[in-house]
Design a protein around this motif. Structure first.
Motif, PDB file in Angstrom:
ATOM      1  N   GLY A   1     -35.004  18.853  -8.514  1.00  0.00           N
ATOM      2  CA  GLY A   1     -35.318  18.563  -9.904  1.00  0.00           C
ATOM      3  C   GLY A   1     -36.712  18.866 -10.412  1.00  0.00           C
ATOM      4  O   GLY A   1     -37.606  19.252  -9.670  1.00  0.00           O
ATOM      5  N   ASP A   2     -36.848  18.687 -11.722  1.00  0.00           N
ATOM      6  CA  ASP A   2     -38.058  18.979 -12.496  1.00  0.00           C
ATOM      7  C   ASP A   2     -38.493  20.430 -12.308  1.00  0.00           C
ATOM      8  O   ASP A   2     -39.590  20.726 -11.858  1.00  0.00           O
ATOM      9  N   TYR A   3     -37.613  21.318 -12.716  1.00  0.00           N
ATOM     10  CA  TYR A   3     -37.854  22.752 -12.584  1.00  0.00           C
ATOM     11  C   TYR A   3     -38.761  23.271 -13.688  1.00  0.00           C
ATOM     12  O   TYR A   3     -39.464  24.252 -13.499  1.00  0.00           O
ATOM     13  N   ILE A   4     -38.723  22.604 -14.848  1.00  0.00           N
ATOM     14  CA  ILE A   4     -39.479  23.082 -16.009  1.00  0.00           C
ATOM     15  C   ILE A   4     -40.156  21.918 -16.717  1.00  0.00           C
ATOM     16  O   ILE A   4     -39.813  20.756 -16.506  1.00  0.00           O
ATOM     17  N   SER A   5     -41.097  22.251 -17.582  1.00  0.00           N
ATOM     18  CA  SER A   5     -41.767  21.260 -18.439  1.00  0.00           C
ATOM     19  C   SER A   5     -42.147  21.941 -19.750  1.00  0.00           C
ATOM     20  O   SER A   5     -42.384  23.145 -19.785  1.00  0.00           O
ATOM     21  N   HIS A   6     -42.190  21.166 -20.784  1.00  0.00           N
ATOM     22  CA  HIS A   6     -42.776  21.548 -22.077  1.00  0.00           C
ATOM     23  C   HIS A   6     -41.896  22.374 -23.010  1.00  0.00           C
ATOM     24  O   HIS A   6     -42.025  22.239 -24.212  1.00  0.00           O
TER      25      HIS A   6
ATOM     26  N   ILE B   1     -36.878  27.876 -18.952  1.00  0.00           N
ATOM     27  CA  ILE B   1     -35.636  27.664 -18.209  1.00  0.00           C
ATOM     28  C   ILE B   1     -35.127  28.950 -17.575  1.00  0.00           C
ATOM     29  O   ILE B   1     -34.893  29.011 -16.362  1.00  0.00           O
ATOM     30  N   THR B   2     -34.944  30.000 -18.348  1.00  0.00           N
ATOM     31  CA  THR B   2     -34.376  31.244 -17.815  1.00  0.00           C
ATOM     32  C   THR B   2     -35.252  31.870 -16.734  1.00  0.00           C
ATOM     33  O   THR B   2     -34.740  32.207 -15.654  1.00  0.00           O
ATOM     34  N   PRO B   3     -36.558  32.018 -16.949  1.00  0.00           N
ATOM     35  CA  PRO B   3     -37.358  32.608 -15.875  1.00  0.00           C
ATOM     36  C   PRO B   3     -37.395  31.752 -14.605  1.00  0.00           C
ATOM     37  O   PRO B   3     -37.390  32.283 -13.488  1.00  0.00           O
ATOM     38  N   CYS B   4     -37.394  30.446 -14.769  1.00  0.00           N
ATOM     39  CA  CYS B   4     -37.413  29.572 -13.597  1.00  0.00           C
ATOM     40  C   CYS B   4     -36.100  29.708 -12.829  1.00  0.00           C
ATOM     41  O   CYS B   4     -36.108  29.859 -11.601  1.00  0.00           O
ATOM     42  N   ALA B   5     -34.990  29.668 -13.529  1.00  0.00           N
ATOM     43  CA  ALA B   5     -33.685  29.814 -12.873  1.00  0.00           C
ATOM     44  C   ALA B   5     -33.582  31.182 -12.200  1.00  0.00           C
ATOM     45  O   ALA B   5     -33.040  31.294 -11.095  1.00  0.00           O
TER      46      ALA B   5
ATOM     47  N   TRP C   1     -35.444  16.022 -20.358  1.00  0.00           N
ATOM     48  CA  TRP C   1     -36.295  15.856 -21.537  1.00  0.00           C
ATOM     49  C   TRP C   1     -36.449  17.170 -22.291  1.00  0.00           C
ATOM     50  O   TRP C   1     -36.723  17.175 -23.493  1.00  0.00           O
ATOM     51  N   THR C   2     -36.292  18.291 -21.591  1.00  0.00           N
ATOM     52  CA  THR C   2     -36.412  19.599 -22.240  1.00  0.00           C
ATOM     53  C   THR C   2     -35.047  20.063 -22.721  1.00  0.00           C
ATOM     54  O   THR C   2     -34.834  20.241 -23.907  1.00  0.00           O
ATOM     55  N   ASP C   3     -34.098  20.286 -21.818  1.00  0.00           N
ATOM     56  CA  ASP C   3     -32.711  20.637 -22.165  1.00  0.00           C
ATOM     57  C   ASP C   3     -31.900  20.695 -20.877  1.00  0.00           C
ATOM     58  O   ASP C   3     -31.746  21.757 -20.271  1.00  0.00           O
ATOM     59  N   GLY C   4     -31.391  19.551 -20.448  1.00  0.00           N
ATOM     60  CA  GLY C   4     -30.669  19.444 -19.185  1.00  0.00           C
ATOM     61  C   GLY C   4     -29.452  20.345 -19.106  1.00  0.00           C
ATOM     62  O   GLY C   4     -29.217  20.983 -18.073  1.00  0.00           O
ATOM     63  N   ALA C   5     -28.686  20.409 -20.175  1.00  0.00           N
ATOM     64  CA  ALA C   5     -27.476  21.232 -20.159  1.00  0.00           C
ATOM     65  C   ALA C   5     -27.821  22.710 -19.977  1.00  0.00           C
ATOM     66  O   ALA C   5     -27.179  23.417 -19.188  1.00  0.00           O
ATOM     67  N   LEU C   6     -28.834  23.172 -20.671  1.00  0.00           N
ATOM     68  CA  LEU C   6     -29.250  24.571 -20.541  1.00  0.00           C
ATOM     69  C   LEU C   6     -29.797  24.852 -19.144  1.00  0.00           C
ATOM     70  O   LEU C   6     -29.515  25.900 -18.551  1.00  0.00           O
ATOM     71  N   MET C   7     -30.557  23.908 -18.589  1.00  0.00           N
ATOM     72  CA  MET C   7     -31.093  24.086 -17.240  1.00  0.00           C
ATOM     73  C   MET C   7     -29.962  24.169 -16.227  1.00  0.00           C
ATOM     74  O   MET C   7     -29.948  25.034 -15.352  1.00  0.00           O
TER      75      MET C   7
END
Length: 186
Positions: A63-68, A73-77, A99-105
């Motif tokens: 968890g906590d792959y992205i922030s802000h 999301i896409t580059p991290c994935a 907090w950012t967009d769980g479904a999209l992540m």
């Protein structure tokens, strides 16, 4: 400083009821990447290369792959999608993901072939034996359901739980979970 500290720690963990076929199972865990203005994609790629160099049997992303911003999301994935393990790459979401967009992540990780465990378990097989890998959604955003995650498992099976937040440890111990892998505390 913290975003640039990648730490590799080797731990030998004894699980009494681990089937013989799983002895020596190598799990690589990555957590709290927090792709953001403070950590670029190349640094994530470096962590992925380091993880792959460890030749894992299984990769656990906690968890906590992205922030802000959703923009990360896409580059991290994409970077995490380069992880390789003979038994698969599995993930749970953390509070910053939600907090950012769980479904999209979740969808972005799944698009990269990463199995996101959301209050569910999966069976990992080797030879004629198996273990159960379960994952709970994030506790801090009140989406965790350990009972549901372990629903298809039984006490006789080796059960490994992925949970972003380690606060689930007592509940997991009472439920007979053999190993909990968490992040969140940095």
């Amino acid at each position: 400083i913290e975003p640039h500290q990648i730490e590799i720690t080797h731990q030998t963990i004894a699980i009494e009821k681990l089937p013989a076929e799983f002895r020596g199972l190598r799990i690589v865990q990555l957590s709290d990447v927090h792709h953001s203005p403070f950590l670029d994609e190349e640094r994530i790629n470096e962590a992925v290369r380091m993880a792959n160099d460890l030749c894992p049997d299984l990769v656990a992303l906690t968890g906590d792959y992205i922030s802000h911003s959703r923009d990360y999301i896409t580059p991290c994935a994409r970077a995490l999608g380069r992880l390789r393990a003979s038994q698969g790459v599995f993930a749970v979401l953390g509070n910053h993901d939600h907090w950012t967009d769980g479904a999209l992540m979740r969808d972005a990780l799944a698009d990269q072939g990463i199995r996101v465990l959301c209050n569910e378990s999966t069976r990992i097989e080797r030879g004629s034996s198996h273990i159960r890998l379960a994952g709970v959604d994030d506790l801090m955003v009140k989406r965790d359901d350990l009972r549901q995650a372990l629903e298809e498992t039984n006490w006789g099976e080796t059960r490994i739980l992925l949970s972003h937040n380690p606060a689930i440890i007592r509940e997991a111990a009472r439920a007979g979970v053999d190993l909990v892998l968490s992040g969140h505390t940095h």
